[in-house]
Design a protein around this motif. Structure first.
Motif, PDB file in Angstrom:
ATOM      1  N   UNK B  93       2.191  -3.191  -3.403  1.00  0.00           N
ATOM      2  CA  UNK B  93       3.609  -2.862  -1.917  1.00  0.00           C
ATOM      3  C   UNK B  93       3.394  -2.855  -0.747  1.00  0.00           C
ATOM      4  N   UNK B  94       4.544  -3.361   0.049  1.00  0.00           N
ATOM      5  CA  UNK B  94       3.898  -3.722   1.639  1.00  0.00           C
ATOM      6  C   UNK B  94       4.761  -3.118   2.448  1.00  0.00           C
ATOM      7  N   UNK B  95       4.649  -2.753   3.349  1.00  0.00           N
ATOM      8  CA  UNK B  95       5.615  -2.331   4.641  1.00  0.00           C
ATOM      9  C   UNK B  95       5.021  -2.789   5.906  1.00  0.00           C
ATOM     10  N   UNK B  96       5.825  -2.357   6.881  1.00  0.00           N
ATOM     11  CA  UNK B  96       5.628  -2.676   7.838  1.00  0.00           C
ATOM     12  C   UNK B  96       4.881  -1.754   8.444  1.00  0.00           C
ATOM     13  N   UNK B  97       4.046  -1.629   9.495  1.00  0.00           N
ATOM     14  CA  UNK B  97       3.277   0.144   9.902  1.00  0.00           C
ATOM     15  C   UNK B  97       3.696   0.686  10.334  1.00  0.00           C
ATOM     16  N   UNK B  98       4.527   2.063  10.325  1.00  0.00           N
ATOM     17  CA  UNK B  98       4.514   2.540  11.821  1.00  0.00           C
ATOM     18  C   UNK B  98       6.101   2.726  11.617  1.00  0.00           C
ATOM     19  N   UNK B  99       6.847   2.359  10.544  1.00  0.00           N
ATOM     20  CA  UNK B  99       8.115   2.799  10.715  1.00  0.00           C
ATOM     21  C   UNK B  99       8.458   3.010   9.772  1.00  0.00           C
ATOM     22  N   UNK B 100       9.498   3.567   9.820  1.00  0.00           N
ATOM     23  CA  UNK B 100      10.430   4.809   8.710  1.00  0.00           C
ATOM     24  C   UNK B 100      10.144   4.073   7.388  1.00  0.00           C
ATOM     25  N   UNK B 101      10.907   2.880   7.791  1.00  0.00           N
ATOM     26  CA  UNK B 101      11.373   2.095   6.889  1.00  0.00           C
ATOM     27  C   UNK B 101      10.127   2.744   4.935  1.00  0.00           C
ATOM     28  N   UNK B 102      10.922   2.320   3.953  1.00  0.00           N
ATOM     29  CA  UNK B 102       9.984   2.465   2.716  1.00  0.00           C
ATOM     30  C   UNK B 102       9.618   1.371   2.133  1.00  0.00           C
ATOM     31  N   UNK B 103       8.531   0.981   1.551  1.00  0.00           N
ATOM     32  CA  UNK B 103       7.961   0.001   0.945  1.00  0.00           C
ATOM     33  C   UNK B 103       8.387  -0.895  -0.112  1.00  0.00           C
ATOM     34  N   UNK B 104       8.724  -2.179  -0.174  1.00  0.00           N
ATOM     35  CA  UNK B 104       8.659  -2.796  -0.896  1.00  0.00           C
ATOM     36  C   UNK B 104       7.265  -3.062  -1.849  1.00  0.00           C
ATOM     37  N   UNK B 105       7.753  -3.379  -3.366  1.00  0.00           N
ATOM     38  CA  UNK B 105       7.407  -3.019  -4.407  1.00  0.00           C
ATOM     39  C   UNK B 105       7.178  -4.119  -4.946  1.00  0.00           C
ATOM     40  N   UNK B 106       6.181  -4.713  -5.926  1.00  0.00           N
ATOM     41  CA  UNK B 106       6.597  -5.645  -6.530  1.00  0.00           C
ATOM     42  C   UNK B 106       7.054  -5.085  -8.032  1.00  0.00           C
ATOM     43  N   UNK B 107       7.095  -5.740  -9.117  1.00  0.00           N
ATOM     44  CA  UNK B 107       7.117  -5.987  -9.867  1.00  0.00           C
ATOM     45  C   UNK B 107       5.835  -5.535 -10.647  1.00  0.00           C
ATOM     46  N   UNK B 108       4.747  -5.208 -10.483  1.00  0.00           N
ATOM     47  CA  UNK B 108       3.959  -4.855 -11.348  1.00  0.00           C
ATOM     48  C   UNK B 108       2.948  -5.877 -12.299  1.00  0.00           C
ATOM     49  N   UNK B 109       1.917  -5.230 -12.464  1.00  0.00           N
ATOM     50  CA  UNK B 109       0.874  -5.984 -13.881  1.00  0.00           C
ATOM     51  C   UNK B 109       0.821  -4.931 -14.541  1.00  0.00           C
ATOM     52  N   UNK B 110       1.271  -5.151 -16.081  1.00  0.00           N
ATOM     53  CA  UNK B 110       0.537  -4.085 -16.962  1.00  0.00           C
ATOM     54  C   UNK B 110      -0.335  -4.563 -17.714  1.00  0.00           C
ATOM     55  N   UNK B 111      -1.674  -3.527 -17.172  1.00  0.00           N
ATOM     56  CA  UNK B 111      -2.835  -3.739 -18.328  1.00  0.00           C
ATOM     57  C   UNK B 111      -3.001  -2.843 -19.327  1.00  0.00           C
ATOM     58  N   UNK B 112      -3.252  -3.402 -20.100  1.00  0.00           N
ATOM     59  CA  UNK B 112      -3.716  -3.020 -21.942  1.00  0.00           C
ATOM     60  C   UNK B 112      -5.365  -3.080 -21.823  1.00  0.00           C
ATOM     61  N   UNK B 113      -5.758  -2.243 -21.988  1.00  0.00           N
ATOM     62  CA  UNK B 113      -7.027  -2.560 -22.964  1.00  0.00           C
ATOM     63  C   UNK B 113      -7.759  -2.190 -24.355  1.00  0.00           C
ATOM     64  N   UNK B 114      -7.940  -3.479 -25.049  1.00  0.00           N
ATOM     65  CA  UNK B 114      -7.597  -3.177 -26.453  1.00  0.00           C
ATOM     66  C   UNK B 114      -9.403  -2.857 -26.524  1.00  0.00           C
TER      67      UNK B 114
END
Lengths: 113, 114
Positions: B93-114
């Motif tokens: 996720x990323x955000x502006x610093x010190x603001x009242x906004x939340x974060x903006x997230x990416x869709x993620x990486x699903x890691x599977x260890x076999x």
């Protein structure tokens, strides 16, 4: 230390009805922000609503509103006129001066037609 | 870019191998965060970058985990000698610093260890 607690692992609601998701938090900070995020199966975390702790007025975004009780450190989310698309995991989160967002364990919301 | 971009979206690796997960934050966002979400669980904080300051690594679960942020933009999370318990979705996720906004997230990486 910051903690966020969601005591309802799962909730369900009938379409068009209203549902309330609970959240409590603990912080020693005087200035902080509270958030509700929605996570559908796509995994994308979507910001639903936010509340500044210094504001007494409860935040509202269309069908979503919060009941912010600062003294009780409670921050519940009310979803009115529930829709099938509201089905998702909902996470409550707190952000304080450390800038870290601390999440609760989530509530899975099911919406029935 | 318009949003936070993460790659790959899915990764399957053999136990003991090293993996690198990439995050491209929103342009202009000075803060970048990595979280881990195990199956059916909440989000566990891993590491936080803020501008040129030393990163907050307090959430990294072991010394097999490390992260870099080059040029204040792209970040790479590296997991060495992967274990099955590392299987999870890794969200950036990323955000502006010190603001009242939340974060903006990416869709993620699903890691599977076999």
């Amino acid at each position: 230390a910051q903690t966020v607690t969601q005591s309802q692992p799962e909730m369900s609601v009938q379409e068009a009805e209203t549902v309330t998701l609970s959240c409590t938090y603990d912080t020693s900070e005087s200035d902080y922000y509270l958030f509700w995020y929605k996570q559908p199966p796509s995994r994308q975390m979507i910001l639903v609503i936010r509340q500044e702790a210094y504001k007494q007025q409860n935040a509202t975004e269309n069908r979503f509103s919060v009941n912010f009780q600062k003294a009780a450190k409670s921050f519940s989310l009310k979803i009115s006129d529930s829709q099938l698309g509201d089905a998702a995991m909902y996470f409550c989160a707190e952000r304080s001066n450390t800038d870290k967002l601390i999440f609760g364990t989530g509530t899975r919301l099911q919406v029935f037609p | 870019g318009a949003g936070v971009s993460q790659s790959p979206s899915n990764k399957v690796t053999e136990k003991g191998k090293d993996v690198e997960l990439r995050c491209d934050p929103i342009s202009g966002h000075t803060a970048l965060y990595w979280y881990r979400q195990s199956l059916g669980q909440g989000l566990e904080f891993l590491i936080y970058f803020q501008g040129n300051s030393a990163p907050d690594k307090s959430g990294l679960p072991s010394d097999r985990f490390s992260a870099e942020r080059t040029g204040g933009s792209v970040s790479t999370l590296t997991i060495q000698r992967t274990q099955q318990e590392d299987s999870a979705v890794y969200l950036c996720a990323s955000s502006l610093t010190g603001g009242s906004g939340g974060y903006t997230f990416g869709s993620g990486t699903r890691l599977t260890v076999v």
